[in-house]
Design a protein around this motif. Structure first.
Motif, PDB file in Angstrom:
ATOM      1  N   ASP A  68      73.513  15.693  21.493  1.00  0.00           N
ATOM      2  CA  ASP A  68      73.340  15.362  20.095  1.00  0.00           C
ATOM      3  C   ASP A  68      72.774  16.814  19.274  1.00  0.00           C
ATOM      4  OD1 ASP A  68      73.869  13.489  17.820  1.00  0.00           O
ATOM      5  OD2 ASP A  68      71.221  13.617  17.709  1.00  0.00           O
ATOM      6  N   ARG A  71      75.929  19.237  19.130  1.00  0.00           N
ATOM      7  CA  ARG A  71      76.787  18.790  18.420  1.00  0.00           C
ATOM      8  C   ARG A  71      76.609  18.758  16.899  1.00  0.00           C
ATOM      9  NH1 ARG A  71      80.140  13.605  20.255  1.00  0.00           N
ATOM     10  NH2 ARG A  71      81.162  14.250  18.552  1.00  0.00           N
ATOM     11  N   ASN A  72      75.419  18.377  16.648  1.00  0.00           N
ATOM     12  CA  ASN A  72      75.060  18.268  15.163  1.00  0.00           C
ATOM     13  C   ASN A  72      74.297  19.720  14.667  1.00  0.00           C
ATOM     14  OD1 ASN A  72      75.823  15.677  14.821  1.00  0.00           O
ATOM     15  ND2 ASN A  72      74.251  14.679  16.138  1.00  0.00           N
ATOM     16  N   TYR A  90      77.942  29.102  22.239  1.00  0.00           N
ATOM     17  CA  TYR A  90      79.035  28.252  21.495  1.00  0.00           C
ATOM     18  C   TYR A  90      79.693  28.979  20.225  1.00  0.00           C
ATOM     19  CZ  TYR A  90      80.727  24.515  18.641  1.00  0.00           C
ATOM     20  OH  TYR A  90      81.510  23.520  18.014  1.00  0.00           O
TER      21      TYR A  90
END
Length: 93
Positions: A68, A71-72, A90
């Motif tokens: 989480d 991803r956020n 990333y």
């Protein structure tokens, strides 16, 4: 993953598009928390994938909080160095 005396063994596997094994890794590290240990495993997996020429990867982990965070877009502001490094990997070209 096993822990004892501030050491942890981490590992991971890279699989191809059809799920076949490509390469794996295992290493002993020194970390303070399970969150850091799992973040280090993802970071090492990303490094290995990059060195092998893989630029599009899917990361799997059973740590919902870590996933989480990544991803956020909370990773860039994380207090955990490993998570900030994941964010940097990333965002590579």
């Amino acid at each position: 993953m096993s822990t004892s005396r501030q050491r942890a063994t981490i590992g991971g596997a890279l699989r191809g598009p059809s799920g076949g094994w490509l390469v794996g890794f295992e290493m002993v590290i020194s970390m303070a928390s399970i969150f850091q240990i799992e973040a280090q495993a993802i970071l090492e997996g990303l490094k290995l994938a990059w060195m092998r020429g893989f630029r599009q990867v899917e990361v799997e982990s059973n740590n919902a909080l870590l996933i989480d965070t990544i991803r956020n877009n909370f990773a860039a502001n994380s207090n955990t160095v490993e998570v900030r490094l994941i964010h940097e990997w990333y965002n590579r070209d």
